[in-house]
Design an enzyme around this catalytic site. Structure first.
Site, PDB file in Angstrom:
ATOM      1  N   SER A 179       0.395  -7.664  -7.028  1.00  0.00           N
ATOM      2  CA  SER A 179      -0.567  -6.809  -7.686  1.00  0.00           C
ATOM      3  C   SER A 179      -0.527  -6.877  -9.217  1.00  0.00           C
ATOM      4  O   SER A 179      -1.488  -6.463  -9.873  1.00  0.00           O
ATOM      5  CB  SER A 179      -0.335  -5.361  -7.264  1.00  0.00           C
ATOM      6  N   SER A 220       5.038  -8.049  -5.938  1.00  0.00           N
ATOM      7  CA  SER A 220       3.966  -7.907  -6.933  1.00  0.00           C
ATOM      8  C   SER A 220       4.295  -8.407  -8.329  1.00  0.00           C
ATOM      9  O   SER A 220       3.407  -8.473  -9.181  1.00  0.00           O
ATOM     10  CB  SER A 220       3.533  -6.438  -7.027  1.00  0.00           C
ATOM     11  N   LYS A 266       1.870  -3.427 -17.445  1.00  0.00           N
ATOM     12  CA  LYS A 266       1.056  -3.132 -16.263  1.00  0.00           C
ATOM     13  C   LYS A 266       0.552  -1.696 -16.356  1.00  0.00           C
ATOM     14  O   LYS A 266       1.292  -0.793 -16.789  1.00  0.00           O
ATOM     15  CB  LYS A 266       1.903  -3.334 -15.001  1.00  0.00           C
TER      16      LYS A 266
END
Lengths: 501, 102
Positions: free
Chosen positions: A157, A181, A82
């Protein structure tokens, strides 16, 4: 390193094949890069693909194997990171204009640990800006699409990481989970995603959103791969002052121990407001636990119903403080202006997107004079209540079960202009963050629309062993691909995902 | 329980100023609506009687973490300054803070 028994672990099996010389890391990494080149133009999982670096790293892994050295338990395994995990000298943007082009001067601890385990980073994945969102649509680099249906969101997310694993770009990825997330996009993309106990995985080098809630965790196609990755990234780190200085549970070695004799609690309030087809799948997951010898009971934790409101005061409050550092002085974007104060304003106004501004203002308001007690102070007291509610449930239950998300993947754009509807996407995942507890989403069949459903398991702090054991049971008992699933009319729960209160 | 728009347009303008953000008139309207909707949703929390419930700011019982006061390597200065928008004499350069000297 692969566990005993029949539990499939494609990433760990790949590492074993590379360590034994049966396969070469350069070929494995080349296949990953080819898959990305083939389809990421359509899906946009990656902000940055590190092709040259990955090839060089894979060659180094192969050289070590040839020299008789052990590159580690993740030898040659492609991993996606990420884009809020710091990588030294490599762009780390948080999918925000304000950090475009920023190259951190250090690696996150998880990045160092993955490298020591032999993993090969293939790229930095797209995300909601600063991890604020549930669909990966607030990214300044544009949305990621769900590999199962490109008209739908991947969740967020950490949507880029979830979609990258679901699309077969990499067998493993890391994300961060502040209110769901990791777990929510894992559910929506049909992969395994796990949020560890707060403090078991170092946050050093994770760009801060809400520091008392943020945790890094793995995405994988199977529970065993997620377990092996947790074993690699977990453990005390002196560089993170909130890192737990006590032994972290080792989970890969206990995966096949089953859950016979344990008690699984189905949390009524997590089913409230979930779509009927999702509820039916969770009921079926409970039956799988019962068939494995667990006692299954329905439990009520009414406090979790307050989690959403508390979270959307606490997380923005912490974010408003954490994001004060983006002032155009030391790194990131600067919009020039005649004096420093107007430079700060011009930089932040141009650099942050709409959702980040919304959260910063919400948090600033919740912390401001006259409202602090009514909003932030109350939310912290609700947090105490939620922890007490879980403590009560864990007096009779070893692990809790519910849906990860009240709905399957929703269409792109559906919730983007309605923040409250978007926030409701996190209603089932938020309570674990507020309590600091571990939780995992395991793919469990599909909804009526044919899209993946995630079953969520929750455990008390440091309960990772029982969590992963139960996850392995659910995985083994999950409906086969293509199973239409029966919507149980008596399943209870509301018929829409929007009425989650 | 506060009604809709429990946050006023002036409140939004004030928090934007505190957060060093500049909003257009249209943005002020949008954010007033959106923040109002979120705060209305939070009215259930604001309305609870939680007197006597201790606040939890952190799920763990945190203790201060100390280490021996010994020198050790830190971030490389050139590498850090390479990320800065403007640098002068090995330092971060910013526009004037205090205005011109009289």
């Amino acid at each position: 390193m692969s566990p005993a028994g029949a539990t499939p672990a494609p990433a760990l099996a790949l590492a074993d094949a590379i360590r034994s010389g049966e396969r070469r890391a350069v070929e494995v990494v080349e296949a990953s890069l080819a898959a990305i080149a083939e389809r990421d133009g359509e899906l946009h999982c990656f902000n940055l693909v590190l092709a040259d670096q990955a090839r060089a790293r894979a060659a180094e892994v192969d050289r070590m194997v040839a020299a008789g050295e052990d590159p580690g338990p993740l030898a040659g395994v492609p991993v996606a990171l990420k884009d809020n995990l710091c990588t030294r000298g490599i762009d780390t943007t948080c999918s925000s204009r304000i950090l475009a082009g920023w190259r951190p001067p250090y690696d996150a601890t998880v990045v160092t640990r993955l490298a020591r385990a032999g993993a090969v980073v293939v790229g930095k994945t797209n995300m909601d800006e600063f991890a604020m969102g549930s669909s990966t649509e607030t990214s300044a680099t544009g949305p990621t699409r769900n590999p199962h249906d490109t008209s739908r969101v991947p969740g967020g997310s950490s949507g880029g990481s979830a979609a990258a694993v679901a699309a077969g770009f990499a067998p493993l990825a890391l994300g961060s989970d502040t209110g769901g997330s990791i777990r929510q996009p894992a559910a929506l993309c049909g992969v395994v995603g796990m949020k560890p106990t707060y403090g078991t995985v170092s946050r050093y080098g994770l760009v801060a959103f809400a520091s008392s809630l943020d945790q890094i965790g793995p995405f994988a196609t199977t529970v065993a791969d997620a377990a092996g990755t947790f074993d690699v990234i977990g453990g005390h780190d002196p560089a993170d002052s909130t890192s737990l200085d006590r032994p972290t549970p080792r989970v890969l070695s206990v995966l096949d121990e089953g859950i016979a004799g344990l008690t699984v609690g189905v949390v009524r309030e997590l089913l409230d407001g979930a779509d009927a087809d999702v509820v039916a799948r969770i009921r079926a997951a409970a039956e799988v636990c019962a068939a494995a010898g667990a006692r299954v009971e329905e439990v009520s934790v009414p406090e979790v119903a307050l989690g959403l409101s508390a979270y959307y005061l606490i997380a923005p409050a912490e974010a408003s403080s954490n994001l004060a550092r983006y002032d155009g002085v030391r790194y990131g974007l600067r919009v020039e202006a005649p004096d420093a104060a107007s430079m700060n304003v011009a930089t932040r106004t141009a650099g942050f997107g709409a959702e980040v501004k919304r959260r910063i203002m919400l948090g600033t308001y919740a912390l401001s004079a006259g409202y602090y007690d009514a909003y932030y102070g109350q939310a912290l007291r609700v947090r105490t209540r939620i922890i007490e509610g879980f403590e009560r449930a864990y007096r009779t239950c070893d692990v809790l079960l519910g849906p990860t998300s009240p709905t399957t993947a929703f269409p792109l754009g559906e919730r983007l202009d309605d923040p409250l509807a978007m926030y409701l996407s996190d209603v089932c995942t938020i309570p674990s963050n507020l309590a600091g507890h571990p939780a995992i989403s395991v793919p469990f069949g599909t909804g009526g629309d044919g899209l993946p459903v995630g079953a969520q398991l929750l455990a008390p702090a440091l309960g990772e062993s029982v969590l992963f054991r139960a996850a392995a049971v659910l995985e083994a008992g999950a409906p086969p691909a293509g199973d239409p699933g029966a919507v149980d009319p008596g399943a209870g729960g509301a018929v829409t995902g929007e009425g989650a209160r | 329980m506060p009604g809709r728009y429990s946050i006023s347009r002036d409140d939004v303008a004030h928090v934007a100023m505190l957060a060093r953000l500049e909003l257009s008139d249209a943005e002020l309207d949008t954010y007033t609506d959106q923040l109002g909707a979120v705060l209305d949703h939070a009215a259930d929390v604001a309305a609870l009687d939680l007197a006597g419930v201790p606040p939890t700011s952190h799920a763990l019982a945190l203790a201060n973490v100390l280490r021996p006061d010994e020198p050790r390597p830190c971030l490389d200065r050139a590498e850090v300054l390479a990320s800065a928008p403007a640098v002068e004499d090995d330092r971060f350069r910013v526009p004037s803070i205090m205005g011109e000297a009289p």
